[in-house]
Design a protein around this motif. Structure first.
Motif, PDB file in Angstrom:
ATOM      1  N   UNK A  31       1.991   8.371  -2.378  1.00 13.85           N
ATOM      2  CA  UNK A  31       2.165   7.601  -1.437  1.00 13.85           C
ATOM      3  C   UNK A  31       0.982   6.990  -1.754  1.00 13.85           C
ATOM      4  N   UNK A  32      -0.380   7.230  -2.264  1.00 15.34           N
ATOM      5  CA  UNK A  32      -1.445   6.818  -2.089  1.00 15.34           C
ATOM      6  C   UNK A  32      -1.159   5.674  -2.402  1.00 15.34           C
ATOM      7  N   UNK A  33      -0.645   5.321  -4.268  1.00 17.38           N
ATOM      8  CA  UNK A  33      -0.667   3.905  -4.893  1.00 17.38           C
ATOM      9  C   UNK A  33       0.245   3.326  -4.178  1.00 17.38           C
ATOM     10  N   UNK A  34       0.988   3.466  -3.499  1.00 13.15           N
ATOM     11  CA  UNK A  34       2.369   3.245  -2.953  1.00 13.15           C
ATOM     12  C   UNK A  34       1.369   2.193  -1.760  1.00 13.15           C
ATOM     13  N   UNK A  35       0.392   2.448  -1.377  1.00 16.20           N
ATOM     14  CA  UNK A  35      -0.081   2.094   0.374  1.00 16.20           C
ATOM     15  C   UNK A  35      -1.101   0.660  -0.442  1.00 16.20           C
ATOM     16  N   UNK A  36      -1.739   1.151  -1.933  1.00  9.67           N
ATOM     17  CA  UNK A  36      -2.993   0.217  -2.287  1.00  9.67           C
ATOM     18  C   UNK A  36      -1.861  -1.369  -2.069  1.00  9.67           C
ATOM     19  N   UNK A  37      -1.020  -0.728  -3.232  1.00  6.82           N
ATOM     20  CA  UNK A  37       0.069  -1.865  -3.870  1.00  6.82           C
ATOM     21  C   UNK A  37       0.556  -2.307  -2.537  1.00  6.82           C
ATOM     22  N   UNK A  38       0.742  -2.063  -1.265  1.00  6.51           N
ATOM     23  CA  UNK A  38       0.964  -2.404  -0.270  1.00  6.51           C
ATOM     24  C   UNK A  38       0.339  -3.264   0.274  1.00  6.51           C
ATOM     25  N   UNK A  39      -0.907  -3.020   0.417  1.00  7.80           N
ATOM     26  CA  UNK A  39      -2.286  -3.409   0.935  1.00  7.80           C
ATOM     27  C   UNK A  39      -2.391  -4.950   0.422  1.00  7.80           C
ATOM     28  N   UNK A  40      -1.791  -4.688  -0.876  1.00  7.05           N
ATOM     29  CA  UNK A  40      -2.790  -6.128  -1.753  1.00  7.05           C
ATOM     30  C   UNK A  40      -1.153  -7.146  -2.059  1.00  7.05           C
TER      31      UNK A  40
END
Length: 348
Positions: free
Chosen positions: A97-106
């Protein structure tokens, strides 16, 4: 540090500046396709051995041509952030989920329909609806039943810095799952407490391995007393040997009471904005959350299915009974700081 720079740091640290992607299918990167054209490009941070059978079944049942670019989740996230609106990707299938969160923030994901989000418990999807979990895995302590009596199993992962565990614990500091666990430590307890744990663990002379597979195999062979891994590796070893987890020396201990050692992370999927209205991308999401795919994750990769009412594999406690830490999985996106901390403490 901005999200794009942060993921670039991860990529550089992971591959020393070299991005290696493999593909199946014949998509043309210069032509991203159009909604409903029966073509999808997937950036997969999930390994080919785990998800290729599922994606092939989807391709066959749907008639949609799937082009998959495989790499680590950090690689794929960094690639997406570097490409931005130029990316040919329709879908990001991430290991955690961390990587998904990073792309979400972008700001690169479309918002999924509420009827899709509601198929998965709230803990395993983005609060804003940008991604949804597909399968889950719990961090555990795998242990050799001949070497570690059940009444001596730790109630907290912090106990592994005790001298009685000196030289007995296997860890894989360069593995993404271990790094996600350390990130969870930082989120739940703060950087100072996380660094104290890593320093204490290092002082206890842990046995370093490249991955969870090696740790579990060495535990079962009696070369290690215990190790920090994801739960399903014990099941995979049992399957490989034609038995059940009960036949192995390597057994699972689930940390209780919301301890960070019992982190439950999610592999999940997000649709890039260009694919938000693509019926082909929606068909893939529906398939991955449907009974066939969820049953595959439960019975073949031994992960926790998150939708469709599919039960966990026999021998696994139900997901709802796990006493996992109450951590927002979207907050596990500061992997660069985690990698730095692990290196500073000498574990990697």
């Amino acid at each position: 540090m901005p999200v794009q720079k942060r993921l670039s740091v991860i990529l550089t640290a992971t591959l020393a500046g070299v991005l290696s992607l493999t593909a199946c299918g014949g998509g043309d990167e210069s032509d991203p396709g159009k909604p409903g054209d029966k073509r999808l490009t997937i950036y997969s941070g999930r390994s080919e051995t785990l998800v290729k059978p599922v994606l092939e079944k989807f391709e066959k049942s749907s008639g949609i041509d799937v082009d998959v670019r495989y790499g680590t989740t950090a690689q794929m996230a960094a690639q997406l952030l570097e490409e931005g609106d130029r990316s040919p990707a329709d879908v990001f299938f991430a290991q955690d989920a961390g990587a998904l969160g990073a792309v979400t923030k972008a700001g690169q994901f479309a918002t999924l329909p509420q009827e899709v989000l509601d198929r998965v418990p709230a803990a395993y999807r983005a609060a804003g609806g940008q991604w949804v979990g597909v399968s889950g895995r719990s961090r555990v302590l795998a242990y050799n039943a001949d070497q570690v009596p059940q009444d001596q199993l730790p109630t907290s992962v912090f106990e592994l810095t005790d001298p009685r565990w000196k030289g007995k614990i296997g860890v894989a500091p360069t593995n993404g799952s271990f790094q996600a666990f350390v990130t969870a430590l930082r989120v739940q307890h703060g950087d100072a407490k996380a660094k104290e744990f890593l320093t204490g663990l290092k002082a206890n002379e842990p046995q370093i391995r490249e991955n969870n597979v090696q740790i579990v195999a060495d535990i079962d062979a009696g070369k290690l007393a215990a190790g920090l891994v994801n739960h399903y590796y014990v099941f995979e070893l049992a399957k490989e040997r034609g038995g059940t987890p009960k036949t192995l020396k390597a057994q699972l201990h689930f940390f209780p009471n919301g301890d960070t050692g019992g982190l439950v992370n999610a592999a999940g999927i997000g649709l890039l904005k260009r694919a938000g209205s693509d019926p082909d991308a929606r068909a893939l999401v529906d398939y991955l959350l449907g009974t066939e795919a969820q049953t595959h994750f439960a019975t073949q990769t031994f992960e926790y299915p998150l939708a469709a009412g599919v039960p966990a594999a026999p021998g696994l406690p139900e997901l709802t009974t796990l006493e996992a830490p109450k951590i927002d999985l979207n907050d596990l996106d500061t992997l660069d700081a985690t990698v730095t901390m692990i290196k500073e403490t000498g574990l990697a």
